[in-house]
Scaffold this active site. Sequence first.
Site, PDB file in Angstrom:
ATOM      1  CG  HIS A   1     -36.217 -57.051   0.248  1.00 42.76           C
ATOM      2  ND1 HIS A   1     -36.039 -56.849   1.603  1.00 42.76           N
ATOM      3  CD2 HIS A   1     -35.667 -55.970  -0.352  1.00 42.76           C
ATOM      4  CE1 HIS A   1     -35.417 -55.715   1.806  1.00 42.76           C
ATOM      5  NE2 HIS A   1     -35.173 -55.157   0.635  1.00 42.76           N
TER       6      HIS A   1
ATOM      7  CG  ASP B   1     -13.672 -41.464  12.141  1.00 38.62           C
ATOM      8  OD1 ASP B   1     -13.782 -42.156  11.105  1.00 38.62           O
ATOM      9  OD2 ASP B   1     -13.274 -40.280  12.128  1.00 38.62           O
TER      10      ASP B   1
ATOM     11  CB  SER C   1     -35.265 -52.151   1.650  1.00 34.25           C
ATOM     12  OG  SER C   1     -34.050 -52.852   1.561  1.00 34.25           O
TER      13      SER C   1
END
Length: 507
Positions: free
Chosen positions: A482, A429, A206
């Site tokens: 998953h 940023d 994951s």
Amino acid sequence: MLAIHALLTPIPRRRITIPKLTPFILSPSKSFGLISFHLRRRSHRVITSMAGSGPVSTPEHVTEKWFSVPELRLRNHRFSVPLDYSKPSPRITVFAREIVAVGKEEQSLPYLLYLQGGPGFEGPRPSEAGGWIQRACEEFRVILLDQRGTGLSTPLTSSSMLQFKSASDLADYLAHFRADNIVNDAEFIRVRLVPNADPWTILGQSFGGFCALTYLSFAPRGLKQVLITGGIPPIGKSCTADDVYDAGFEQVVRQNEKYYKRFPEDVEIVRELVNYLAESEGGGVPLPSGGILTPHGLQTLGLSGLGSSTGFERLHYMLERVWDPILVPGTPKRISHFFLNAFKTWHSFDTNPLYALLHEAIYCEGASSRWSAHKLREKVECKFDAIRAAKEGQNVLFTGEMIFPWMFDEIHALKPFKAAADLLAKKEDWPPLYDPATLKTNKVPVAAAVYYEDMYVNFKLVMETASQISGIRLWVTNEYMHSGLRDAGRQILDHLLGMINGKKPLF
């Protein structure tokens, strides 16, 4: 990405297997923005702990004694690493646990580093040999990393983070806990732990797979092989969060349809519960340890309930006990303490708040997420408006792996960090996490399990990224969801190792 699981159990699935090979392109390696310890080794004394050696104690690395669980031998390592690799201090502790099969402590074995799903979750705590760990220990010396800020790695908990005097101080600190610095930590550890600082194999599950692509982008010389399970991120934009949630809402709608088809009686239970919450004073009911359960809070049960191997069943059995029985005639209907407590423990925000704080930031490079999931939800609110759906007799849809700003008002453990979360959502940023040019000329062997029905890592986005990674081999399957590595770890790891070592056919 939170490591979660499969869908319809024991109903057999049709296998979809699409192996893929992109030829390796041999070209000179480059050096990029991540501070790599390949490039800085002259400024650090390389101390390697040879296989089977005794305890090591230096200012940067402390090794503890071996201990045992059934069929495994383990020992702990603690490393003192910079919080910010552009500065020598302050420093934090990063914890890693070394594991071998019993009797192999002295053997010279290749190293495999496991990168946990998340963000914000510690490595596994094995109580015995089993699953993928048992398979890995047949040929590797396994390193389980507590990623910085988790487990025993200077943990960022709902109590420890209260030490910061301001939201801006906390947000600045948290900015150092993404994949770029997790990879820096891994390289710091590798050159001190692996004999001769040799490259190692990594296994990323994951979010750990996201970290693996960061590793491939900026420190590929530290890698021998890369294995990924359910974790190939979108790349190529300054912030990919909008793409993730745009695709994510579509998949979540499909998962809801499957759930209610499996458990049609829950349609009315959920509607009744939403109406009850909406009509309660304050728009919800208090939770046992603080916070409030509201209709949109109830919808977050889909985060793990809709994408895990036993998630449907666990959610259904939880909803079965939503109401207290009426023991005295005339007593008003009331949500049971069982259900309220189960809701509180359903998520891990109390123990792993870093997951909520950094969840959208893992998609950002030079741009802000600006609460992407919340923004994208507004476009599909006609489908996800729980109160309206309940009143109109429609299915109330659960949401998926999404963090919303109102969670920092309603979830008790997250309330103190609301301002810091908002600063992180607006931060622009963010440094780079991937280098597409390097990935296109990748020379490190990569094998990845791609889960066709994955709710957390969208299949279409995965395939777009995979097409940009030279040499990657894909195993596309709908046999697992998953959490495949947790549910069938031995089989999945064995398949990936077979692919990468030439034991599986290319086509």
